[in-house]
Scaffold this motif. Structure first.
Motif, short mmCIF file in Angstrom:
data_model
loop_
_atom_site.label_atom_id
_atom_site.label_comp_id
_atom_site.label_asym_id
_atom_site.label_seq_id
_atom_site.Cartn_x
_atom_site.Cartn_y
_atom_site.Cartn_z
N MET A 159 57.89 -26.52 -44.19
CA MET A 159 57.07 -25.48 -44.80
C MET A 159 55.77 -26.09 -45.32
O MET A 159 54.70 -25.49 -45.20
CB MET A 159 57.86 -24.86 -45.96
CG MET A 159 57.45 -23.48 -46.30
SD MET A 159 58.88 -22.64 -46.99
CE MET A 159 58.75 -23.08 -48.70
N GLY A 160 55.88 -27.29 -45.88
CA GLY A 160 54.67 -27.98 -46.35
C GLY A 160 53.69 -28.20 -45.21
O GLY A 160 52.50 -27.92 -45.33
N ILE A 161 54.21 -28.68 -44.08
CA ILE A 161 53.34 -28.89 -42.92
C ILE A 161 52.68 -27.59 -42.50
O ILE A 161 51.50 -27.55 -42.17
CB ILE A 161 54.18 -29.44 -41.74
CG1 ILE A 161 54.73 -30.82 -42.08
CG2 ILE A 161 53.34 -29.50 -40.47
CD1 ILE A 161 53.68 -31.87 -42.20
N MET A 162 53.47 -26.51 -42.55
CA MET A 162 52.92 -25.22 -42.16
C MET A 162 51.75 -24.82 -43.05
O MET A 162 50.78 -24.21 -42.58
CB MET A 162 54.01 -24.16 -42.23
CG MET A 162 53.54 -22.78 -41.87
SD MET A 162 54.69 -21.49 -42.41
CE MET A 162 54.18 -21.26 -44.10
N ILE A 163 51.83 -25.20 -44.34
CA ILE A 163 50.81 -24.76 -45.29
C ILE A 163 49.58 -25.68 -45.31
O ILE A 163 48.50 -25.26 -45.71
CB ILE A 163 51.42 -24.63 -46.70
CG1 ILE A 163 52.55 -23.61 -46.67
CG2 ILE A 163 50.40 -24.19 -47.72
CD1 ILE A 163 53.32 -23.53 -47.96
N ILE B 30 49.92 -29.94 -50.86
CA ILE B 30 48.75 -30.09 -51.73
C ILE B 30 48.10 -31.47 -51.57
O ILE B 30 46.91 -31.55 -51.29
CB ILE B 30 49.09 -29.73 -53.19
CG1 ILE B 30 49.26 -28.21 -53.24
CG2 ILE B 30 47.99 -30.18 -54.14
CD1 ILE B 30 49.44 -27.64 -54.61
N PRO B 31 48.86 -32.56 -51.69
CA PRO B 31 48.19 -33.86 -51.48
C PRO B 31 47.64 -34.01 -50.06
O PRO B 31 46.47 -34.36 -49.88
CB PRO B 31 49.27 -34.90 -51.74
CG PRO B 31 50.43 -34.19 -52.32
CD PRO B 31 50.27 -32.73 -52.07
N LEU B 32 48.46 -33.71 -49.08
CA LEU B 32 48.01 -33.91 -47.70
C LEU B 32 46.83 -32.99 -47.38
O LEU B 32 45.82 -33.41 -46.81
CB LEU B 32 49.18 -33.66 -46.75
CG LEU B 32 48.94 -34.01 -45.29
CD1 LEU B 32 48.51 -35.46 -45.14
CD2 LEU B 32 50.20 -33.76 -44.46
N GLY B 33 46.97 -31.71 -47.78
CA GLY B 33 45.90 -30.76 -47.51
C GLY B 33 44.61 -31.16 -48.19
O GLY B 33 43.52 -31.04 -47.62
N THR B 34 44.71 -31.68 -49.41
CA THR B 34 43.50 -32.07 -50.14
C THR B 34 42.86 -33.30 -49.51
O THR B 34 41.63 -33.36 -49.34
CB THR B 34 43.84 -32.35 -51.61
OG1 THR B 34 44.57 -31.23 -52.13
CG2 THR B 34 42.58 -32.54 -52.42
N VAL B 35 43.69 -34.28 -49.18
CA VAL B 35 43.12 -35.49 -48.55
C VAL B 35 42.42 -35.12 -47.25
O VAL B 35 41.30 -35.57 -46.98
CB VAL B 35 44.23 -36.54 -48.30
CG1 VAL B 35 43.70 -37.65 -47.41
CG2 VAL B 35 44.71 -37.11 -49.62
N LEU B 36 43.05 -34.26 -46.46
CA LEU B 36 42.40 -33.87 -45.20
C LEU B 36 41.11 -33.11 -45.47
O LEU B 36 40.12 -33.30 -44.76
CB LEU B 36 43.34 -32.98 -44.36
CG LEU B 36 44.57 -33.64 -43.76
CD1 LEU B 36 45.12 -32.79 -42.63
CD2 LEU B 36 44.27 -35.02 -43.25
#
Ligand SMILES: Nc1ncnc2c1ncn2[C@@H]1O[C@H](COP(=O)(O)OP(=O)(O)OP(=O)(O)O)[C@@H](O)[C@H]1O
Ligand SMILES: [Mg+2]
Lengths: 301, 316, 269
Positions: A161-165, A93-99
């Motif tokens: 799994m986080g990286i995958m998502i 969630i944090p990484l995906g949102t920042v990206l």
């Protein structure tokens, strides 16, 4: 044209009628699949839920339905799912949102055009490969930092799994942020806000239901992910919320039982359908919530 | 220039403060710009590391012997013959079922379905199906195809499970590419007296093949990488034989016995090797993973290029 | 009491002579496409100045130069200078931060664009950006701005509801409140009533006339009657050039350039 040729007209009529039915049947196929899933889960897990007293699902602290002295503590399985999902979301969630913010508000168009397809590739990697990566690359790496980490750990599986998502969150999030009209951004820029301020204070709330949908669907994915946890988090159900330990998730339990001999109607057979039914209910809730949020977003924008 | 509470600030101070605020915001933006770029590169870097890792550990293992050998107890002699043949046959079943049904459903929902509660329900249903964990498709296939329909733990059961799994992908891709065709093309066809089906067959489908093909490639690439549903229906991991051939040298020349043969597939074979204790089989796992990655990444790459080209060519 | 409005009452008649924004030889390029050609004009303080001209002549472009909105998109280029009084800051000067410029200019857009936030938060947005954090101060200034924008009575009971629930005209007045809340030197309006019905339009026109007691107004409009009703000064632009600039009265009754006359008598544009 065709009015002058009654035969071909009748033929057209017949073809039209036939095709409507063929196509309609195709439309039903998707409903049949859903029905197949629900009916199978219900009928095959029925004997399990009928013979296991409900309170034992809650009060037992271990999940060993296949033992001579069986224990039915579902929470031992749910704990594994909860922890791996939690770790994955802490990454995704944090990484995906920042990206998403970076790609939609900051990155030059040329970079975005390159990055988006690459992220798509990242989400196309088979999960068994991610599992390999978690077990044979990440875990040894983490063991250098924390030597007591066991070979199978929920931490390692959850991180991968986080990286995958991440690509999933990013692409859904970026789409919804980009569909926030430029006019809104200009309003905030005109007051003297900076890019990040506009992104967080105007674009983010403007895209909120779209982003929320991305998060909810990400949860659903993490809960249902199988191969990464089956390979790297361990196959032993264990009542723990410590990500440094190994424990089986709901999905990993199904894999573990499926790998053995599984006679139709045995308790093992019934137990994986029981686990599947629980999994289905959890993901159904998240999927429907995600669907509603996405629809609301599309209607609003 | 006034401020709240009757406190009057001299303009110079006021402008000085604005200057500082502007400066701060600019600095924050610069930081985020850097962090965003860094994180983006890091995330993409993981894809690179993954590939390098597989290449480093598995590339040496891929040779003719690896591709033409059955699995073995000795890591050095084991190969992926039965696995890739299994994957190939599975995909024939999956494509044969998912493409016609998915495209038909897409056409029906986009061009024919009335706007009512039932259609709404079907749409919600498809959205939900797309999010159902793959392992549940495996459980359905186990209960329904393996035991109820008595297909056994066969290629047919596995292929059908994967077909159900990717069905929503094909449906959604078909609908989306039909939706990009402007209404006036349909109207033009109807104005010439075409029936709805003629409009679909002669006009809409030809224009949307690019989009549908993209969706089909993505669906197949997804199916190739799936292992959970196959494990659930009991795909065996140690298969030292090939299914019966579909083509015979004598009448009736075609045989469908292979549909009912037990099987293994590339991801399952890889899973098996990954989960063996000890390091002997790790290069095999990496090699199988590399093959899988090459297949899925090139299919996805092709889909991306196809979509780009379709977007560029079609300007209504 | 606001010192600025106090001074405007005292010096009301003399204001005509004091310049708020001095535009000198301003040229603007979208990439290589030159849209403004050496425009020079002095915008008087505490008056309403209207920009008129046929579609595509560069009115919006000129307006957006003044708060450096063009910096949001790559490839745009300015030439010339624009000085703002009282401190004489050159907003196009080297090293001048567009963010700082924008904090001194309010802007109201063609279509109402309230943020996806509450009514209160919409108005407080600019105040917070200028460092105001105390609830009491914010409350006071939000109310003041909403009153000045003539929308307070309609929204005071639902300040914390989403701004999207307002009507189009109310949204536009909210956007005006948002723009004036921070006491900007100048407020730029780009066809603020073109998306509104006649009643909402006349409310906004009254509001703009009311506003000039306190701020300098620059407004782009396609509606010549509107320009006549509300503006003190009018500038006529054609093909990126400033053709004529003078008091509204004089420009409408006795234009000095033939193009101006053609335009206001409806012969083209
Ligand atoms: N982003 C842009 N890139 C390139 N050219 C532009 C851009 N925006 C406007 N132009 C061009 O600049 C010229 C002036 O545009 P501008 O929007 O300032 O006109 P305007 O006077 O506001 O017209 P209108 O009355 O229609 O709003 C036009 O020829 C337009 O085509
Ligand atoms: Mg304009």
């Amino acid at each position: 044209m065709s009015t002058t040729r009654p035969f071909s007209r009748r033929l057209n009529h017949a073809v039209e009628g036939l095709m409507v039915w063929v196509l309609r049947f195709g439309g039903w196929a998707s409903v049949l699949v859903s029905l197949g899933i629900v009916v199978t889960l219900v009928t095959e897990s029925w004997p399990f839920f009928a013979q296991v007293p409900f309170h034992r699902l809650i009060s037992d602290t271990m999940w060993t339905p296949l033992f001579a002295d069986p224990q039915y503590g579902m929470s031992a399985l749910l704990a594994g799912t909860l922890v791996t999902t939690g770790v994955a979301l802490l990454v995704a969630i944090p990484l995906g949102t920042v990206l998403a913010i970076y790609l939609s508000e900051f990155a030059p168009a040329s970079l975005r055009e390159v990055v988006k397809p690459m992220l798509e590739l990242l989400s196309a990697v088979p999960t068994v490969v991610y599992g390999y990566f978690a077990l044979l690359t990440l875990t040894p790496l983490l063991q250098k930092i924390y030597p007591d980490l066991p070979q199978f750990s929920m931490l390692s599986a959850g991180l991968i799994m986080g990286i995958m998502i991440v690509p999933y969150v990013t692409s859904l999030g970026e789409d919804s942020m980009r569909s926030v009209p430029m006019l809104l951004r200009e309003g905030a820029f005109a007051l003297g806000d900076g890019k990040l301020g506009v992104a967080l204070r105007v674009v983010f709330p403007g895209a909120f239901s779209g982003l929320a949908a991305a998060y909810v669907l990400a949860i659903s994915r993490a809960v249902g992910e199988t191969m990464i946890v089956a390979i790297a988090a361990g196959l032993q159900p264990r009542m723990t919320i410590n990500p440094l330990e190994s424990a089986a998730t709901v999905t990993a339990f199904i894999v573990q039982v499926s790998l053995g001999d599984l006679p139709h109607g045995s308790i093992g057979y019934q137990s994986i359908f029981a686990a599947g039914a629980v999994l289905f209910l959890m993901t159904l809730g998240f999927n429907l919530a995600g669907h509603v949020l996405r629809r609301r977003f599309h209607r609003a924008s | 220039m006034s401020c709240a509470g009757g406190f009057i600030v001299l303009p110079e101070h006021f402008f000085q403060r604005q200057k500082k605020q502007a400066h701060q915001r600019r600095a924050i933006d610069r930081w985020f710009q850097r962090i965003g770029l860094l994180l983006t590169l890091m995330t993409l870097g993981i894809l690179g590391i993954l590939l390098l890792n597989l290449v480093g550990n598995g590339l040496m293992r891929i040779d003719w012997q690896f591709l033409t050998s059955f699995p073995s107890r000795r890591a050095g002699e084991a190969g992926v013959l039965s696995a890739w043949v299994g994957t190939l046959l599975l995909m024939m079943v999956t494509a044969g079922v998912a493409i016609p049904f998915g495209v038909a459903a897409g056409i029906y929902l986009e061009e024919y379905a009335p706007k009512n509660k039932w259609t709404d329900f079907v749409e919600i249903n498809i959205a939900n199906l797309a999010g159902v964990p793959s392992i549940l498709y495996g459980l359905m296939a186990l209960g329904l195809f393996v035991y109820q329909f008595r297909f056994g733990q066969s290629i047919l059961s596995g292929g059908l499970a994967l077909a159900c799994l990717v069905l929503p992908i094909v449906i959604v891709a078909t609908r989306e590419s039909l939706r990009t065709i402007p209404a006036n093309i349909r109207e033009a066809a109807f104005a010439l007296g075409a029936t709805r089906w003629q409009a679909v067959w002669h006009h809409l489908l030809p224009y949307s093949t690019g989009g549908i093909a993209t969706g089909v490639i993505l669906a197949m690439s997804r199916a190739i990488g799936e292992s959970a549903p196959l494990i659930t229906i009991g795909a065996l991991t140690f298969i030292a034989f090939l299914p019966p051939t579909p083509v015979l040298s004598h009448p009736p020349f075609l045989s469908f016995e292979w549909l009912f043969s037990p099987f293994t597939a590339l991801p399952i074979q890889m899973f098996n090797w990954v989960s063996r204790p000890g390091e002997d089989f790790q290069p095999n796992a990496a090699a199988a993973g590399l093959i899988l990655m090459l297949i899925t990444l090139s299919m996805n790459g092709a889909a991306i290029l196809l979509r780009k080209r379709a977007q560029r060519n079609i300007k209504w | 009491m606001n010192p600025q409005s106090a001074s405007s009452e005292v010096t009301g008649g003399v204001n005509q002579s004091s310049t708020k924004v001095r535009i000198e030889k301003l040229s603007f390029f979208y990439g290589t496409h030159q849209v403004l050609k050496s425009v020079s004009m002095d915008i008087p303080a505490l008056q309403v100045t209207a920009l008129i001209g046929p579609s595509g002549c560069g009115k919006t472009t000129l307006l957006r130069c003044l708060n450096r909105m063009h910096d949001l998109y790559p490839g745009n280029r300015y030439e010339g200078s624009v000085h703002v009084q009282p401190d004489g800051m050159d907003i196009l000067g080297p090293g001048m931060d567009p963010i700082q410029v924008r904090m001194r200019f309010g802007m109201v857009f063609q279509k109402p664009n309230p943020f996806p936030k509450s009514i209160y938060e919409n108005v407080a947005y600019g105040l917070r950006l200028q460092g105001m954090n105390k609830r009491r101060d914010l409350d006071e200034r939000v109310e003041k701005a909403l009153r000045e924008a003539a929308i307070w009575d309609e929204v005071k009971s639902r300040l914390h509801q989403m701004a999207h629930n307002l009507s189009g005209g109310q949204q536009q007045r909210l956007c005006i409140a948002r723009a004036i809340a921070t006491d900007p030197d100048v407020v730029l309006f780009d066809e603020p009533t073109s998306a509104l019905d006649p009643i909402a339009t006349s409310k906004i026109e009254e509001l703009i006339v009311e506003l000039k007691k306190r701020v300098t107004v620059l407004i782009v409009t396609h509606n010549l009657q509107q320009a006549g009703r509300i503006s003190d000064m009018t500038a006529f632009m054609y093909l990126g050039e400033l053709v004529e600039f003078g008091s509204t009265n004089q420009l409408f009754t006795n234009p000095s350039k033939p193009q101006t006359e053609d335009y206001i008598s409806g012969r083209f544009g």
